[in-house]
Structures are given as C-alpha cells and as structure tokens.
Design a protein around this motif. Structure first.
Motif, short mmCIF file in Angstrom:
data_model
loop_
_atom_site.label_atom_id
_atom_site.label_comp_id
_atom_site.label_asym_id
_atom_site.label_seq_id
_atom_site.Cartn_x
_atom_site.Cartn_y
_atom_site.Cartn_z
N ILE A 53 0.88 -1.34 -0.05
CA ILE A 53 -0.04 -0.06 -0.05
C ILE A 53 1.05 1.36 0.19
N CYS A 54 0.62 2.03 -0.81
CA CYS A 54 1.41 3.23 -1.20
C CYS A 54 0.77 4.69 -0.82
N GLY A 55 1.52 5.62 -0.39
CA GLY A 55 0.77 6.95 -0.07
C GLY A 55 0.07 7.44 -1.49
N SER A 56 0.71 7.07 -2.73
CA SER A 56 0.11 7.42 -3.77
C SER A 56 -1.29 7.03 -4.10
N ASP A 57 -1.45 5.67 -3.64
CA ASP A 57 -2.60 4.89 -3.58
C ASP A 57 -3.68 5.94 -2.67
N GLN A 58 -3.20 6.31 -1.52
CA GLN A 58 -4.09 6.87 -0.56
C GLN A 58 -4.79 8.08 -1.43
N HIS A 59 -3.89 8.69 -2.29
CA HIS A 59 -4.45 10.18 -2.75
C HIS A 59 -5.79 9.62 -3.59
N MET A 60 -5.73 8.60 -4.24
CA MET A 60 -6.89 8.08 -5.01
C MET A 60 -8.11 7.85 -4.25
N VAL A 61 -7.61 7.03 -3.03
CA VAL A 61 -8.80 6.44 -2.13
C VAL A 61 -9.30 7.85 -1.39
N ARG A 62 -8.66 8.81 -1.26
CA ARG A 62 -9.29 9.92 -0.51
C ARG A 62 -10.20 10.78 -1.49
N GLY A 63 -10.11 10.08 -2.70
CA GLY A 63 -11.00 11.06 -3.45
C GLY A 63 -10.40 12.10 -4.12
N ARG A 64 -9.04 12.25 -4.03
CA ARG A 64 -8.27 13.41 -4.39
C ARG A 64 -7.67 13.36 -5.85
N THR A 65 -8.29 12.41 -6.72
CA THR A 65 -7.97 12.25 -8.09
C THR A 65 -9.06 11.87 -8.95
N THR A 66 -9.04 11.95 -10.11
CA THR A 66 -10.19 11.51 -11.07
C THR A 66 -10.42 10.09 -11.10
N ALA A 67 -9.70 9.04 -10.25
CA ALA A 67 -9.93 7.84 -10.46
C ALA A 67 -11.35 7.36 -10.52
N PRO A 68 -11.60 6.39 -11.42
CA PRO A 68 -12.85 5.69 -11.38
C PRO A 68 -13.12 4.62 -10.48
N GLU A 69 -14.42 4.53 -9.78
CA GLU A 69 -14.64 3.37 -8.89
C GLU A 69 -14.45 2.16 -9.67
N GLY A 70 -13.91 1.10 -8.87
CA GLY A 70 -13.61 -0.06 -9.60
C GLY A 70 -12.27 -0.48 -9.76
N LEU A 71 -11.59 0.63 -9.99
CA LEU A 71 -10.19 0.62 -10.14
C LEU A 71 -9.47 -0.18 -9.54
N VAL A 72 -8.74 -1.46 -9.98
CA VAL A 72 -7.75 -2.31 -9.16
C VAL A 72 -6.70 -1.46 -8.79
N LEU A 73 -6.27 -1.48 -7.55
CA LEU A 73 -5.10 -0.58 -7.32
C LEU A 73 -3.93 -1.60 -7.26
N GLY A 74 -2.73 -0.79 -6.82
CA GLY A 74 -1.52 -1.30 -6.64
C GLY A 74 -0.39 -1.33 -7.64
N HIS A 75 0.62 -0.69 -7.26
CA HIS A 75 1.82 -0.53 -8.23
C HIS A 75 3.15 -0.97 -7.72
N GLU A 76 2.99 -1.35 -6.64
CA GLU A 76 4.20 -2.18 -5.86
C GLU A 76 4.17 -3.39 -5.84
N ILE A 77 4.83 -4.27 -6.63
CA ILE A 77 4.76 -5.64 -7.10
C ILE A 77 5.92 -6.43 -7.08
N THR A 78 5.95 -7.43 -6.21
CA THR A 78 7.00 -8.70 -6.19
C THR A 78 6.36 -9.84 -6.45
N GLY A 79 6.93 -10.82 -7.35
CA GLY A 79 6.19 -11.71 -7.53
C GLY A 79 6.82 -13.17 -8.04
N GLU A 80 6.26 -14.18 -8.35
CA GLU A 80 6.75 -15.30 -9.01
C GLU A 80 6.23 -15.68 -10.16
N VAL A 81 7.17 -15.66 -11.26
CA VAL A 81 6.67 -15.79 -12.73
C VAL A 81 6.11 -17.28 -12.68
N ILE A 82 4.66 -17.37 -13.04
CA ILE A 82 3.91 -18.53 -13.44
C ILE A 82 3.62 -18.89 -15.03
#
Length: 404
Positions: free
Chosen positions: A54-83
């Motif tokens: 969870i990033c502070g940049s996500d919080q700006h959207m969640v607070r309603g401080r951007t034009t993000a549409p409802e239903g947008l899947v959040l999250g840009h900080e990703i670590t994972g395993e290739v499947i």
C-alpha cells in the motif's frame, strides 16, 4: 481461476473483489484507456504475487483526491513469482522471483533508451508515463491482487539471483518496486553526497526511504520533518534528527540542530496534500513544502521532489490547485539558483544497485520504513490505519508466502 484484488470503491473506501485472471491482452475495465483495449501483451508474464504494498500514492486516489474511477484495481508495488510467460518472452522463465518497477516502460522508445523509464512514450496513449493500477496511466491493471500481468517482461522485471536468499529478505526486496528507488531518486536529485546536510520533508514511507538513501549516500546529517510523532519516532529509530513542523517553520529548528538555518539538500516527500506549518498545520496548503524547502536549502543547492503532484485534484483547496497550479515562491528559488528535480522516479536506474545493497546487508530498508505484513483480505484495514497516520508500510501477502 479466482483472482482476488483490492479495488477503489469511492472516496474513503476500498474493497476486496473477485476479478478476472490475467490474460495476455489488455481488456476493458475501470480506468482502461479505450485506445489500449485489445492491446496484445505476448511480451508479458503473469505473476503469482508474493508481496504488493500500500502506497501513499494509492491513498491520494482512495481519499477521492484524483479522478480515479470506482472499480479501479489498485496497486503498483509488485514482487512476485513468474507462473506463465507470453509467446514473445525470451529470457524470463517460469519460477523466477522478480521485482516489478512501478512505472511501465517498453524499452524501445527514445525515452526508455535514455533510461527515462518514468516517461515511456509507448505505454499510455494519453501522455508519457504509465503505472499499474493508477489513474490516467493507461489502465494497466493493478497489482494488489493474487495474480498480475506484467508487460514487456524481458525489459521490465528485475530477477533476484537466488530464490531462497530472496525469500529470506523479501520484505526488504519488496521495497524495490517503488519507495526505495523513489526515495533514492529524491536524494540523488537533491545532490546528496558524502558530508551533505539534508532536510527531508515528510516521514511517511517515501520520506523514510529518502532518509535511508541519504545515509547510504554518505550524508553527515539527515533531518526529517513531519507533524506525526509516531512517524518522527520511526525516523529517529535509524539515526535521523527530526523536527515537528507543527511547532513552526523548519528553519529555526534546523538552526538549533546544525547551527545554521539552511541545509545543502532538500527533499519533498509530501506532495500535493501538504499542510501548513506552525499554527496552520491543520490547514491544507499545497505549496507549503516546496516553498519551505526553497527557504531552508542553501543557495546553489538542489531540491529532489519525489512527492506526488497531479494535474487533476477535485478535492483541492482552490480552483488553481484543482489543476495543479500552486502559489510557489519561484522567485526565491531563482534568486538562490536552485535546481529542481521532479517527476516519476525511473526505477530501473536504481533498483539493481539497491537490490545488491540489500542482499549484501548494507541497508535495512524494511525495518527503517516499518514494513508490516498483512493479508490481502485485510487491505481495507491497512488503508484505514495508514490514512490515520500509522508509522508502518503495509505489505499485502496474497498467498501467505511471507508470513510474520
């Protein structure tokens, strides 16, 4: 296959929803640019998410401080395993454990070839630059999910050299997707070097990462300013000096610490939801941090500005700020010959070197930012506590692979 994900559900709300399992094509959905619908991603991979933060940049959207549409899947900080790997992927293999830079880039355009991956020309039809799960960034689906599609995988992902070692240090390595490189970029932009005195405005995770970066770069004094006593205590826990800006402008407190009211290097880790100083600390004043940094940074110094500023803020304090126009004392910056370094961090410029520093035990970024693991289902609680000022960096663990 089920793919639970964290979705923006309107101002102040997120929810965990069942979303489609990724395919090697970009489909229509909340926030997806119409010009990107149907875009083939045979150059991509699908990850089983190990950690997504969870990033502070996500919080700006969640607070309603951007034009993000409802239903947008959040999250840009990703670590994972290739499947799964797409048809055109040559070097990334199933089973690789990787860090994903938050900024999506193609590796082919002029800007990418100049390592300016934060402003790739080919991934967002509206303007240079893109990111997962973020408003106006092309509509690439966010990574706060069980599974996520990563395009241009041979170019974008950073493979960890040893899976077992990576899992031992996974909380530290999870910071490579955004906040550690972003904080480091702020410090580099501010000109931090051996012996520098540094003022970091903001003790959230990016500010703490910037302070960590300044120490790594050899600063002699790192001062962190904030309104939140818990976050200031977190900064002190790894050797920073702190000032409480609710008590007044930073210059006087900096002078008490250094014997002079100015520093060599200033870093803005707050962004457009800044508040005033002193008696005005309860009032939003979006230019406060930038003007304050110009005041306390010496003539000839530099300002690194990793804090987020936007072109559309429906909740801003005035009409000018709603379109990103702030009342800056630019004349002050001009008179002091300041350098301003702004914009998205080009993560790929820094992430490999920072990975090596983590693996060699040269830095403990997870400890410094208060990394705290929670389940994907607990994301709404994490967002709420982070918004209330928790001195923690919440790391979502969708498959229970981190634990603790």
């Amino acid at each position: 296959m089920r793919n639970l994900a964290v979705s923006y559900a309107g101002p102040g709300k997120v929810e965990v929803v069942d979303t489609p399992y990724p395919e090697f094509v970009l489909k229509d959905g909340p926030g997806v640019n119409p010009a990107n619908v149907g875009r083939k991603v045979d150059h991509g991979v699908i990850l089983r998410t190990i950690a997504t933060n969870i990033c502070g940049s996500d919080q700006h959207m969640v607070r309603g401080r951007t034009t993000a549409p409802e239903g947008l899947v959040l999250g840009h900080e990703i670590t994972g395993e290739v499947i799964e790997v797409g048809r055109d992927v040559e070097f990334v293999k199933v089973g690789d454990v990787v860090s994903v830079p938050f900024n999506i880039s193609c590796g082919r355009c002029r800007n990418c070839k100049e390592r300016k991956t934060g402003i790739c020309l080919n991934v967002n039809p509206d303007r240079p630059g893109s990111a997962y799960g973020y408003v106006d960034m092309g509509g690439w689906v966010g990574g706060q999910a069980e599974y996520v599609l990563v395009p241009y995988a041979d170019w974008n992902v950073l493979k960890f050299p040893d899976r077992e070692q990576a899992m031992e240090k996974i909380l530290d390595l999870a910071m490579l997707s955004d906040i550690f490189p972003t904080g480091f970029h702020g410090a580099v932009g501010a000109g931090v070097g051996v012996g520098s005195t540094v003022y970091v405005a903001g003790a959230g995770p990016v500010g703490l990462a910037a302070a960590t970066a300044a120490q790594l770069l050899g600063a002699s004094a790192v001062i962190v300013g904030d309104l939140n006593p818990d976050r200031l205590a977190q900064a002190r826990s790894f050797g920073c000096e702190t000032i409480d800006v609710s008590l007044g402008d930073p210059a006087e407190q900096i002078e008490q610490l250094l014997g002079a009211p100015e520093v060599d290097c200033g870093i803005d880790a707050v962004g457009f939801e800044a508040r005033g100083h002193g008696g005005d600390s309860a009032t939003e004043a979006p230019a406060t941090v930038l003007n304050g940094l110009m005041d306390v940074t010496r003539a000839g110094g530099s300002l690194g500005i990793p804090g987020l500023y936007v072109t559309g803020d429906p909740g801003a304090v005035d009409e000018a700020a709603k379109v990103g126009s702030l009342s800056l004392r630019f004349g002050l910056g001009f008179s002091k010959s300041h350098v301003f370094v702004t914009g998205q961090c080009p993560v790929m410029m820094y992430n490999r070197g920072l990975m090596e520093a983590i693996l060699a035990d040269k830095v403990s970024i997870a400890k410094n930012v208060g990394a705290t693991t929670i389940s994907l289902q607990d994301a709404p609680r994490g967002y709420a506590e982070f918004d209330e000022g928790a001195a923690q960096k919440f790391v979502l663990d969708p498959h229970g692979l981190i634990g603790g």
